[in-house]
Write an enzyme that holds these catalytic residues in place. Structure first.
Site, PDB file in Angstrom:
ATOM      1  CB  SER A   8      41.139  40.912  44.027  1.00 51.64           C
ATOM      2  OG  SER A   8      39.985  41.166  43.241  1.00 51.64           O
ATOM      3  CG  HIS A  33      42.605  45.322  43.449  1.00 51.52           C
ATOM      4  ND1 HIS A  33      43.537  46.207  42.958  1.00 51.52           N
ATOM      5  CD2 HIS A  33      41.872  44.923  42.374  1.00 51.52           C
ATOM      6  CE1 HIS A  33      43.386  46.324  41.655  1.00 51.52           C
ATOM      7  NE2 HIS A  33      42.372  45.566  41.281  1.00 51.52           N
ATOM      8  CG  ASP A  35      38.594  44.698  40.362  1.00 52.17           C
ATOM      9  OD1 ASP A  35      39.504  45.459  39.984  1.00 52.17           O
ATOM     10  OD2 ASP A  35      38.785  43.503  40.634  1.00 52.17           O
ATOM     11  CG  HIS A  64      41.613  48.117  38.660  1.00 53.37           C
ATOM     12  ND1 HIS A  64      41.779  46.792  38.304  1.00 53.37           N
ATOM     13  CD2 HIS A  64      41.918  48.830  37.551  1.00 53.37           C
ATOM     14  CE1 HIS A  64      42.168  46.719  37.047  1.00 53.37           C
ATOM     15  NE2 HIS A  64      42.249  47.945  36.570  1.00 53.37           N
ATOM     16  CG  ASP A 170      44.367  43.009  39.059  1.00 49.52           C
ATOM     17  OD1 ASP A 170      44.059  41.896  39.512  1.00 49.52           O
ATOM     18  OD2 ASP A 170      43.527  43.908  38.823  1.00 49.52           O
ATOM     19  N   GLY A 171      46.011  39.802  38.426  1.00 50.36           N
ATOM     20  CA  GLY A 171      45.345  38.774  37.634  1.00 50.36           C
ATOM     21  C   GLY A 171      46.081  37.453  37.576  1.00 50.36           C
ATOM     22  N   GLY A 172      45.442  36.408  38.060  1.00 49.43           N
ATOM     23  CA  GLY A 172      45.979  35.062  37.913  1.00 49.43           C
ATOM     24  C   GLY A 172      47.162  34.727  38.788  1.00 49.43           C
ATOM     25  N   GLY A 191      43.110  37.284  44.388  1.00 48.96           N
ATOM     26  CA  GLY A 191      41.715  37.104  44.740  1.00 48.96           C
ATOM     27  C   GLY A 191      41.424  35.674  45.101  1.00 48.96           C
TER      28      GLY A 191
END
Length: 209
Positions: A8, A33, A35, A64, A170-172, A191
């Site tokens: 990310s 990725h 955003d 995204h 996606d995330g954490g 990320g």
């Protein structure tokens, strides 16, 4: 197919570092990725910048779209040669609009995905699953980076695994939770968790996941 790490770009929003990204490419990273946000998540992110630099390095880009005003955005990214995959959030749109957007992306030769908040009932969107290439499951509230992984995403992850779909999460995602996730997904977006790794850790992750 082996699970792939997707980096990310969000942590580099205000401090883009081409040399850092070149080092990631040398380590084996191939997917970015990217955003894009608007009032849907009450935040902003990338607006088309750095795509040429990413292309020069050799990265393929997954866009995204976390947006309500989608047509100008989607048309722009459809025109970018190194954008290979586009996902957009279902929550702002009617089923008729989602169908229209899926068709638009596919007609332009890109892979298309639907993105879901972890609070969204994935099962409601099952009629679209035969017409898309992948789904993006958010494991944090969309709109900013550096958040903690929310295990509520496992509800949608279990549903998604019943269908013949590529799954992106996606995330954490960090090294301390990646093992509980990687067996169930095709793409893992990282990320800040990726940036914080030592080089040997990045190389090992990219080679063995």
């Amino acid at each position: 197919m082996a699970t792939k790490v997707v980096f990310s770009l969000l942590p580099l929003l205000n401090r883009f570092d081409k040399s850092l990204l070149e080092s990631y490419f040398q380590d084996g990273l191939r997917l970015i990725h990217y955003d894009v946000m608007d009032q849907f998540v009450h935040n902003t992110a990338f607006k088309g910048e750095y795509l040429d630099e990413l292309k020069t390095i050799g990265f393929d880009v997954n866009v995204h779209l976390m947006v309500e005003q989608i047509i100008p955005q989607i048309n722009f990214y459809l025109s970018q040669p190194n954008v290979k995959r586009i996902s957009f959030h279902v929550e702002p749109f009617s089923f008729a609009k989602i169908k229209e957007l899926i068709q638009l992306v596919k007609e332009n030769g890109k892979e298309v995905g639907l993105a879901f908040k972890f609070t969204t009932n994935l099962q409601l969107y099952q009629p679209f699953f035969t017409t898309i290439d992948f789904i993006t499951l958010m494991s944090v509230p969309p709109g900013k980076g550096g958040q903690a992984f929310n295990e509520a995403v496992f509800t949608n992850l279990k549903i998604a695994n019943h269908y013949n779909l590529k799954i992106e999460i996606d995330g954490g995602i960090k090294v301390n939770n990646i093992d509980q996730i990687k067996a169930f997904v095709d793409f893992i977006v990282m990320g800040s968790g990726f940036i914080k790794l030592e080089q040997w850790q990045r190389q090992k992750l990219l080679q063995t996941i």
